[in-house]
Design an enzyme around this catalytic site. Sequence first.
Site, PDB file in Angstrom:
ATOM      1  N   GLU A  17       0.829  -1.203   0.000  1.00 34.16           N
ATOM      2  CA  GLU A  17       0.000   0.000   0.000  1.00 34.16           C
ATOM      3  C   GLU A  17       0.864   1.254   0.000  1.00 34.16           C
ATOM      4  O   GLU A  17       0.472   2.293  -0.528  1.00 34.16           O
ATOM      5  CB  GLU A  17      -0.938  -0.007   1.214  1.00 34.16           C
ATOM      6  N   HIS A  41       6.645 -27.265   2.363  1.00 37.04           N
ATOM      7  CA  HIS A  41       5.842 -28.324   1.755  1.00 37.04           C
ATOM      8  C   HIS A  41       4.757 -27.744   0.859  1.00 37.04           C
ATOM      9  O   HIS A  41       3.780 -28.427   0.546  1.00 37.04           O
ATOM     10  CB  HIS A  41       5.232 -29.201   2.854  1.00 37.04           C
ATOM     11  N   LYS A  49     -13.556   1.797  -3.675  1.00 42.27           N
ATOM     12  CA  LYS A  49     -14.628   2.193  -2.752  1.00 42.27           C
ATOM     13  C   LYS A  49     -15.706   2.987  -3.482  1.00 42.27           C
ATOM     14  O   LYS A  49     -16.910   2.771  -3.288  1.00 42.27           O
ATOM     15  CB  LYS A  49     -14.057   3.037  -1.612  1.00 42.27           C
TER      16      LYS A  49
END
Length: 554
Positions: A359, A390, A518
């Site tokens: 960000e 793994h 937004k």
Amino acid sequence: MAYYRTPHDVTALPAWQALQQHRDAMQGFSMREAFAADAQRFDQFSLSCCGLFLDYSKNLITEQSRDLLVNLANEVGLQDAIKSMFAGEIINASEGRPVLHTALRRPVGDKLSVNGVNVMPEVHKVLNQITELVGRIHDGLWRGYSEKPITDVVNIGIGGSFLGPELVSEALLPYAQRGVRCHYLANIDGSEFHELSANLRAETTLFIVSSKSFNTLETLKNAMAARTWYLAQGGSEAELYRHFIAVSSNKAAAVAFGIREENIFPMWDWVGGRYSLWSAIGLPIALAIGTANFKELLSGAYTMDQHFQTAPFDKNMPVLLALLGVWYGNFWGANSHAILPYDHYLRNITKHLQQLDMESNGKSVLQDGTPVKTDTGPVIWGGVGCNGQHAYHQLLHQGTQLIPADFIVPVVSFNPVADHHQWLYANCLSQSQALMLGKTREEAEAELRGKGLNEADIEKLAPHKVIPGNRPSNTLVVERISPRRLGALVAMYEHKVFVQSVIWGINAFDQWGVELGKELGKGVYQRLVGSLEESAEDGSTQGLINYFRGRHRG
């Protein structure tokens, strides 16, 4: 003139050109050979500070590389940039704000002026307010509507109001205070609230609504859901103040929600969300581990602040990590960086660093709005310890991409079980060693011969067993995770991100890209619920809206 007012084309600097030439000369560099030729390499490329030990010897660098990278830091005016930030100059140019999360960890007696006002008394006033509240809750003096003590605290917040506090409270779980459990509610997905509330009792639950604006959609929706649940469980409007407090700069909105003014903790516009765990946003941390430990966290960050400001760049931990990131991202073509904590309690550090780094430095224009001339922030990813071995470590070892990695590991476990921790530590070291050493064709063939394979099978199988090696990594070691050391660790990464933003000439403290989603989300929502019939801006989004409306029930 302050550095942020003079955006630079970093690629035109002499130091950048010198690094490009040096990169060409380093094409055949082998870490394996470098270690074999220099018994002092580990000592030359490692350092300690603030309770942390950094081994950066497993990198594609020589002493000349380090010198050239330091020259780059000097040419972009890094020292002036550091001074500007700590002095409270307006380095967040697009929003016209200073950047002063570091003020939150400065000791009593320090002075720091913002617009002619010393902000330190207010900082410590809020810290005292936190101390008082935490004491009342831990002592059983803060009681719910049934007069029972608070047993559960739910922090409602998202982004920086969630990731940093969650990291710290989980990382310092061995320091947790008995009697109060802390929970986090971030996502707007109703399933998260459903699962959390199923294990809570309204009469003994306190909600912290953490939103600077008190207008963050996800946070407000969850706060309203919590309020509805509280009332349905037997709580009353008159007793709401016992169960809801806020961290916000919008007092009026918090009061309108039903929170008493004395239970609203302030925020300042000079503290960005992803840098806010040191502020009242860290209230759930203090509730989880106690204010004494919270202050130790602040103190550890402050020691890193001092190191960052005073250590020469070639012995400066955040600066060196930042320069190595620039080296790989801009000269070796690395597009991502792995964070690999070998500690269960640090399992959330990758999520916090994702926000902190991506960000902050996910930008494509300079401070003056002109396009950058080079790549900026990398993708940050990773996960905890042996689990990753793994899963995705295979790509680190034999994939086609160069992906630098940070290994983070403590020497001492809080919960020793047989020889588990020795194996955990061994796995951490062996992974960084394997990335560096690799396995040559000759070694692969010899290994297969030792297993009795014939030459024809060896010829077929050997290429698959070859591991290129020469893959860079840093190893960060702490003796044991503590509030002070964790504070230093998080502050170190904050400063690393800032250094890189200075080199690239970008603003690490705004996040305009987040805002677009937004804004568009409001229109999508209106179309989903049928309050806006106008088609979406593109056919794909409208098609997905139609799909939802044709099938959604409830």
